[in-house]
Design a protein around this motif. Sequence first.
Motif, PDB file in Angstrom:
ATOM      1  N   ARG A 257      68.006  54.815  38.298  1.00 40.45           N
ATOM      2  CA  ARG A 257      69.249  54.072  38.107  1.00 40.45           C
ATOM      3  C   ARG A 257      70.426  54.993  38.388  1.00 40.45           C
ATOM      4  O   ARG A 257      70.400  56.166  38.038  1.00 40.45           O
ATOM      5  CB  ARG A 257      69.359  53.575  36.660  1.00 40.45           C
ATOM      6  CG  ARG A 257      68.306  52.566  36.260  1.00 40.45           C
ATOM      7  CD  ARG A 257      68.548  52.119  34.835  1.00 40.45           C
ATOM      8  NE  ARG A 257      69.674  51.211  34.775  1.00 40.45           N
ATOM      9  CZ  ARG A 257      69.554  49.882  34.687  1.00 40.45           C
ATOM     10  NH1 ARG A 257      68.373  49.332  34.637  1.00 40.45           N
ATOM     11  NH2 ARG A 257      70.602  49.122  34.645  1.00 40.45           N
ATOM     12  N   PRO A 258      71.494  54.450  39.011  1.00 41.19           N
ATOM     13  CA  PRO A 258      72.688  55.286  39.182  1.00 41.19           C
ATOM     14  C   PRO A 258      73.313  55.599  37.825  1.00 41.19           C
ATOM     15  O   PRO A 258      73.154  54.836  36.876  1.00 41.19           O
ATOM     16  CB  PRO A 258      73.620  54.397  40.023  1.00 41.19           C
ATOM     17  CG  PRO A 258      73.146  53.000  39.787  1.00 41.19           C
ATOM     18  CD  PRO A 258      71.673  53.088  39.518  1.00 41.19           C
ATOM     19  N   ILE A 259      73.983  56.725  37.756  1.00 40.10           N
ATOM     20  CA  ILE A 259      74.694  57.100  36.517  1.00 40.10           C
ATOM     21  C   ILE A 259      76.180  56.899  36.782  1.00 40.10           C
ATOM     22  O   ILE A 259      76.703  57.431  37.761  1.00 40.10           O
ATOM     23  CB  ILE A 259      74.437  58.587  36.171  1.00 40.10           C
ATOM     24  CG1 ILE A 259      72.948  58.825  36.079  1.00 40.10           C
ATOM     25  CG2 ILE A 259      75.173  58.962  34.898  1.00 40.10           C
ATOM     26  CD1 ILE A 259      72.352  58.979  34.749  1.00 40.10           C
ATOM     27  N   PRO A 260      76.861  56.132  35.944  1.00 41.41           N
ATOM     28  CA  PRO A 260      78.289  55.908  36.206  1.00 41.41           C
ATOM     29  C   PRO A 260      79.092  57.207  36.100  1.00 41.41           C
ATOM     30  O   PRO A 260      78.747  58.097  35.316  1.00 41.41           O
ATOM     31  CB  PRO A 260      78.696  54.908  35.119  1.00 41.41           C
ATOM     32  CG  PRO A 260      77.629  54.945  34.090  1.00 41.41           C
ATOM     33  CD  PRO A 260      76.386  55.409  34.759  1.00 41.41           C
TER      34      PRO A 260
ATOM     35  N   PRO B 268      83.614  59.250  25.740  1.00 41.81           N
ATOM     36  CA  PRO B 268      82.336  59.394  25.029  1.00 41.81           C
ATOM     37  C   PRO B 268      81.189  59.743  25.978  1.00 41.81           C
ATOM     38  O   PRO B 268      81.148  59.263  27.114  1.00 41.81           O
ATOM     39  CB  PRO B 268      82.117  58.011  24.400  1.00 41.81           C
ATOM     40  CG  PRO B 268      83.471  57.387  24.344  1.00 41.81           C
ATOM     41  CD  PRO B 268      84.236  57.927  25.523  1.00 41.81           C
ATOM     42  N   ASP B 269      80.285  60.580  25.508  1.00 40.14           N
ATOM     43  CA  ASP B 269      79.101  60.938  26.310  1.00 40.14           C
ATOM     44  C   ASP B 269      78.095  59.789  26.309  1.00 40.14           C
ATOM     45  O   ASP B 269      77.936  59.095  25.302  1.00 40.14           O
ATOM     46  CB  ASP B 269      78.416  62.176  25.718  1.00 40.14           C
ATOM     47  CG  ASP B 269      79.230  63.442  25.945  1.00 40.14           C
ATOM     48  OD1 ASP B 269      79.958  63.491  26.957  1.00 40.14           O
ATOM     49  OD2 ASP B 269      79.142  64.358  25.113  1.00 40.14           O
ATOM     50  N   GLY B 270      77.410  59.613  27.438  1.00 37.15           N
ATOM     51  CA  GLY B 270      76.304  58.664  27.484  1.00 37.15           C
ATOM     52  C   GLY B 270      76.685  57.242  27.844  1.00 37.15           C
ATOM     53  O   GLY B 270      75.871  56.327  27.691  1.00 37.15           O
ATOM     54  N   LEU B 271      77.920  57.031  28.326  1.00 45.63           N
ATOM     55  CA  LEU B 271      78.306  55.678  28.744  1.00 45.63           C
ATOM     56  C   LEU B 271      77.426  55.229  29.904  1.00 45.63           C
ATOM     57  O   LEU B 271      77.161  55.987  30.835  1.00 45.63           O
ATOM     58  CB  LEU B 271      79.772  55.644  29.181  1.00 45.63           C
ATOM     59  CG  LEU B 271      80.830  55.900  28.112  1.00 45.63           C
ATOM     60  CD1 LEU B 271      82.227  55.825  28.716  1.00 45.63           C
ATOM     61  CD2 LEU B 271      80.699  54.912  26.964  1.00 45.63           C
ATOM     62  N   ASN B 272      76.991  53.970  29.834  1.00 45.89           N
ATOM     63  CA  ASN B 272      76.152  53.426  30.895  1.00 45.89           C
ATOM     64  C   ASN B 272      76.248  51.908  30.834  1.00 45.89           C
ATOM     65  O   ASN B 272      76.801  51.344  29.881  1.00 45.89           O
ATOM     66  CB  ASN B 272      74.695  53.876  30.729  1.00 45.89           C
ATOM     67  CG  ASN B 272      73.939  53.910  32.055  1.00 45.89           C
ATOM     68  OD1 ASN B 272      74.301  53.208  32.998  1.00 45.89           O
ATOM     69  ND2 ASN B 272      72.911  54.740  32.137  1.00 45.89           N
ATOM     70  N   ASP B 273      75.726  51.275  31.861  1.00 40.80           N
ATOM     71  CA  ASP B 273      75.596  49.823  31.872  1.00 40.80           C
ATOM     72  C   ASP B 273      74.980  49.376  30.545  1.00 40.80           C
ATOM     73  O   ASP B 273      73.941  49.903  30.127  1.00 40.80           O
ATOM     74  CB  ASP B 273      74.703  49.453  33.063  1.00 40.80           C
ATOM     75  CG  ASP B 273      74.299  47.996  33.092  1.00 40.80           C
ATOM     76  OD1 ASP B 273      74.792  47.206  32.271  1.00 40.80           O
ATOM     77  OD2 ASP B 273      73.480  47.660  33.956  1.00 40.80           O
ATOM     78  N   SER B 274      75.626  48.432  29.876  1.00 40.85           N
ATOM     79  CA  SER B 274      75.158  48.011  28.542  1.00 40.85           C
ATOM     80  C   SER B 274      73.707  47.549  28.565  1.00 40.85           C
ATOM     81  O   SER B 274      72.979  47.710  27.583  1.00 40.85           O
ATOM     82  CB  SER B 274      76.052  46.905  27.983  1.00 40.85           C
ATOM     83  OG  SER B 274      75.959  45.733  28.781  1.00 40.85           O
TER      84      SER B 274
ATOM     85  N   ASP C 249      79.202  48.231  36.458  1.00 41.33           N
ATOM     86  CA  ASP C 249      78.866  48.743  35.122  1.00 41.33           C
ATOM     87  C   ASP C 249      77.876  49.897  35.195  1.00 41.33           C
ATOM     88  O   ASP C 249      77.704  50.638  34.225  1.00 41.33           O
ATOM     89  CB  ASP C 249      78.344  47.625  34.208  1.00 41.33           C
ATOM     90  CG  ASP C 249      77.335  46.717  34.875  1.00 41.33           C
ATOM     91  OD1 ASP C 249      76.875  47.055  35.982  1.00 41.33           O
ATOM     92  OD2 ASP C 249      77.000  45.671  34.304  1.00 41.33           O
ATOM     93  N   ALA C 250      77.214  50.086  36.338  1.00 36.51           N
ATOM     94  CA  ALA C 250      76.303  51.218  36.519  1.00 36.51           C
ATOM     95  C   ALA C 250      76.932  52.314  37.374  1.00 36.51           C
ATOM     96  O   ALA C 250      76.299  53.343  37.628  1.00 36.51           O
ATOM     97  CB  ALA C 250      75.003  50.746  37.173  1.00 36.51           C
ATOM     98  N   ARG C 251      78.206  52.108  37.808  1.00 37.05           N
ATOM     99  CA  ARG C 251      78.830  53.060  38.740  1.00 37.05           C
ATOM    100  C   ARG C 251      80.144  53.650  38.233  1.00 37.05           C
ATOM    101  O   ARG C 251      80.484  54.778  38.577  1.00 37.05           O
ATOM    102  CB  ARG C 251      79.057  52.364  40.093  1.00 37.05           C
ATOM    103  CG  ARG C 251      77.770  51.882  40.745  1.00 37.05           C
ATOM    104  CD  ARG C 251      78.042  50.999  41.953  1.00 37.05           C
ATOM    105  NE  ARG C 251      78.651  51.753  43.039  1.00 37.05           N
ATOM    106  CZ  ARG C 251      79.293  51.170  44.065  1.00 37.05           C
ATOM    107  NH1 ARG C 251      79.407  49.868  44.126  1.00 37.05           N
ATOM    108  NH2 ARG C 251      79.827  51.927  45.007  1.00 37.05           N
ATOM    109  N   SER C 252      80.883  52.868  37.447  1.00 37.37           N
ATOM    110  CA  SER C 252      82.180  53.320  36.941  1.00 37.37           C
ATOM    111  C   SER C 252      82.115  53.470  35.430  1.00 37.37           C
ATOM    112  O   SER C 252      81.698  52.551  34.722  1.00 37.37           O
ATOM    113  CB  SER C 252      83.265  52.299  37.313  1.00 37.37           C
ATOM    114  OG  SER C 252      84.348  52.340  36.400  1.00 37.37           O
ATOM    115  N   LEU C 253      82.555  54.629  34.917  1.00 39.18           N
ATOM    116  CA  LEU C 253      82.536  54.854  33.470  1.00 39.18           C
ATOM    117  C   LEU C 253      83.409  53.852  32.730  1.00 39.18           C
ATOM    118  O   LEU C 253      83.048  53.391  31.642  1.00 39.18           O
ATOM    119  CB  LEU C 253      82.995  56.286  33.159  1.00 39.18           C
ATOM    120  CG  LEU C 253      81.967  57.398  33.419  1.00 39.18           C
ATOM    121  CD1 LEU C 253      82.607  58.766  33.277  1.00 39.18           C
ATOM    122  CD2 LEU C 253      80.779  57.262  32.465  1.00 39.18           C
TER     123      LEU C 253
END
Length: 212
Positions: A3-6, A50-56, A136-140
């Motif tokens: 999965r991409p990381i935002p 915040p650390d760890g933001l990702n697609d919900s 949601d998977a690309r932008s923080l």
Amino acid sequence: MTRPIPDFSFEHLALSNGARFVVGVDEVGRGPLAGPVTAAAVRLIPGQIPDGLNDSKALTAKRREVLYAQIVEMAEVSVAHASVDEIDEINILQASHLAMCRAIAGLPTAPDHVLIDGNILPRDLPCGGETIIKGDARSLSIAAASIVAKVVRDRLMVDLAQQHPGYGWERNAGYGSKAHLEALRNLGVTPHHRRSFKPVHNMLYQEHSVSG
């Protein structure tokens, strides 16, 4: 497939092009048979993200709750809804755009550039914007908005489930799960069901035909 990381690259680009306040926007609840559609607008502050933001959708409910609390504390956040009546009146796409515009309008600082998850910009944006497919998977910023919208709407559906037990909204968030569809047949349609959505519409039409 990984999965991409935002990341913050979309935001950095907008800021380098002269934007001062860049906001991520996402909605949740386009597919359910019941409940409102909910949108969140989030302006992350560089240096306190915040650390760890990702697609919900890639996070557990517990992790979403933790991140939600951090986002609300560290960022500028606004949440808004479009009601079931509005969804039925103007259609789910327009209602989701309405919720997005309401969320943007509720921010403490008016943005001059918005990043929107999806491929269609709402017509009534108050500023410049761009769509990002799978944003949601690309932008923080959009990832943060997806988390906020999901947590707020899930909580709302838990509250509605207590008022209308039997449909399982505390578990299915209003989506058309097997148990939800069975409850629709056995318990009928509530005021929180979207009458323009096919399973609900068909149920009402059958009831009308039988009673007629």
